[in-house]
Scaffold this active site. Structure first.
Site, mmCIF file in Angstrom:
data_model
loop_
_atom_site.group_PDB
_atom_site.id
_atom_site.type_symbol
_atom_site.label_atom_id
_atom_site.label_comp_id
_atom_site.label_asym_id
_atom_site.label_seq_id
_atom_site.Cartn_x
_atom_site.Cartn_y
_atom_site.Cartn_z
ATOM 1 N N GLU A 69 0.821 -1.216 0.000
ATOM 2 C CA GLU A 69 0.000 0.000 0.000
ATOM 3 C C GLU A 69 0.854 1.265 0.000
ATOM 4 O O GLU A 69 0.563 2.219 -0.723
ATOM 5 C CB GLU A 69 -0.945 -0.007 1.212
ATOM 6 N N SER A 70 1.904 1.284 0.806
ATOM 7 C CA SER A 70 2.762 2.478 0.811
ATOM 8 C C SER A 70 3.517 2.602 -0.504
ATOM 9 O O SER A 70 3.795 3.720 -0.962
ATOM 10 C CB SER A 70 3.734 2.458 1.996
ATOM 11 N N ASN A 71 3.852 1.466 -1.137
ATOM 12 C CA ASN A 71 4.474 1.528 -2.464
ATOM 13 C C ASN A 71 3.554 2.247 -3.453
ATOM 14 O O ASN A 71 3.992 3.090 -4.240
ATOM 15 C CB ASN A 71 4.756 0.125 -3.004
ATOM 16 N N TYR A 113 9.997 -13.398 5.495
ATOM 17 C CA TYR A 113 9.262 -12.406 6.273
ATOM 18 C C TYR A 113 9.337 -12.702 7.777
ATOM 19 O O TYR A 113 9.228 -13.853 8.203
ATOM 20 C CB TYR A 113 7.792 -12.392 5.852
ATOM 21 N N GLY A 162 1.841 -10.943 -16.355
ATOM 22 C CA GLY A 162 3.294 -10.826 -16.357
ATOM 23 C C GLY A 162 3.813 -9.858 -17.394
ATOM 24 O O GLY A 162 3.306 -8.761 -17.577
ATOM 25 N N GLU A 191 3.686 -10.165 -20.582
ATOM 26 C CA GLU A 191 3.062 -10.311 -21.895
ATOM 27 C C GLU A 191 2.042 -9.207 -22.193
ATOM 28 O O GLU A 191 2.171 -8.475 -23.166
ATOM 29 C CB GLU A 191 2.385 -11.677 -22.002
ATOM 30 N N GLY A 246 4.098 -4.850 -9.452
ATOM 31 C CA GLY A 246 2.636 -4.822 -9.416
ATOM 32 C C GLY A 246 2.098 -3.596 -8.715
ATOM 33 O O GLY A 246 1.053 -3.053 -9.106
ATOM 34 N N ASP A 247 2.810 -3.143 -7.684
ATOM 35 C CA ASP A 247 2.381 -1.935 -6.972
ATOM 36 C C ASP A 247 2.567 -0.703 -7.854
ATOM 37 O O ASP A 247 1.728 0.201 -7.865
ATOM 38 C CB ASP A 247 3.178 -1.771 -5.680
ATOM 39 N N ASP A 268 11.906 -1.855 -3.787
ATOM 40 C CA ASP A 268 10.466 -1.752 -4.030
ATOM 41 C C ASP A 268 10.054 -0.386 -4.550
ATOM 42 O O ASP A 268 9.134 -0.275 -5.358
ATOM 43 C CB ASP A 268 9.695 -2.029 -2.728
#
Length: 325
Positions: A37-39, A105, A231, A233, A262-263, A299
């Site tokens: 979310e922060s990203n 993690y 991805g 493509e 993705g972010d 990130d």
């Protein structure tokens, strides 16, 4: 002043291996940070929008580091609280060999997992244009799940667009089990206006890799816009009762770090919508953002400015606008 986008969720300190190989042989680490979310909030800030991120961090030096860094990226952190009852979460990035990155993690029982609906600033949600959520927060704890549904309720009452990226983390599903986690994610998606899963996530959630089928299932729930990432493509997009199609991804010759792409893509889509672009144009813009992110380590380090995105598109396509076909 109200933010264009409000989001909330866990951000952790990232300790990235300073050399390749298994972590047991690594002696130095680079300190970074990351959270879905922060990203997205930082990505939007760099693209020229006002973003606000809510969370809980530990009452520790790592928590202070996160607030300082995210605020420094132009994100409103006024609604991040320091919590004395648990530490800030950590994760380690291991680089076994080129193209083989692994993440470990250490977030169980972290401060962010104690986030509750009372930590939400409902006035900020009511005044924003977009509320952006991810499935990660929903799997952190029961109190986080309650906060997700409360935030959606507030947003819906004030005609705020609800954006949802499932962002599946299978390691967080232990508490609920796969079936329970799947149902929670589907319940959130059904209440969103915009849903942006990866193709593999869509198949796990809905049992089909047919993008049109997935979109139709979501439209039947009341979702208005669907974007499915495949991805490197292409990305599929569809609007309820409107246009649909595929936007090819930009070719990236050397992927430096795919984590966070993705972010960046989500930030690009939301930026396009805030700029009143069509969904197709927004996805095209987002594809360029994602391509730039995977060309840099970390990130958030590769998240581009608006001018960088437009320059990249022009360099790739030989013009300054339009949609790659």
């Amino acid at each position: 002043m109200s933010a264009d986008v409000v989001t909330f969720g866990e951000t952790m300190v990232l300790l990235e291996a300073g050399s390749s190989g298994p972590l047991r042989y690594v002696n130095t680490f680079n300190k970074r940070f990351g959270g879905a979310e922060s990203n997205v909030a930082i990505g939007l800030s760099k693209l020229g929008h006002q973003s606000l991120w809510m969370s809980k961090v530990g009452q520790d030096e790592f928590g202070e580091f996160l607030i300082q860094k995210i605020r420094g990226e132009g994100v409103n952190t006024d609604h991040v609280t320091s919590y004395s009852g648990a530490p800030t979460g950590l994760y380690f990035k291991e680089m076994r060999r080129p193209g083989d990155q692994r993440v470990a993690y250490y977030r169980s029982g972290s401060a962010a997992s104690f986030f509750t609906e009372t930590d939400l600033d409902e006035e900020q949600i009511a005044q924003t244009k977009i509320l952006h959520l991810t499935g990660i927060t929903a799997l952190l704890s029961e109190s986080c799940r309650t906060a997700i549904f409360k935030a959606i309720e507030v947003a819906k009452a004030h005609n705020v667009l609800v954006s949802f990226d499932p962002n599946l983390r299978y390691t967080l599903m232990g508490q609920l089990g796969e079936d329970g986690a799947r149902q929670v994610i589907r319940d959130i998606a059904a209440k969103a206006d915009l849903v942006m899963p990866g193709l593999d996530e869509a198949e796990w959630l809905y049992g089909t890799s047919d993008e049109t089928e997935v979109a139709d299932l979501l439209f039947a729930e009341g979702v208005q816009k669907v974007v499915i990432k495949n991805g490197g493509e292409y990305s599929f997009y569809a609007e309820n009762g409107g246009a649909q199609g595929r936007v090819p991804s930009f070719e990236v010759k050397q992927i430096v770090d795919a984590i966070g792409a993705g972010d960046g893509f989500a930030a690009g889509v939301l930026s396009g919508l805030l700029d009143k672009k069509s969904l197709e144009e927004s996805v095209h813009f987002a594809a360029a953002v994602g391509a730039l992110v995977i060309s840099s380590p970390g990130d958030i380090e590769g998240l581009p400015t608006r001018s960088e995105v437009l320059t990249y598109i022009e360099q790739k396509e030989g013009h300054s606008g339009g949609v790659l076909r």
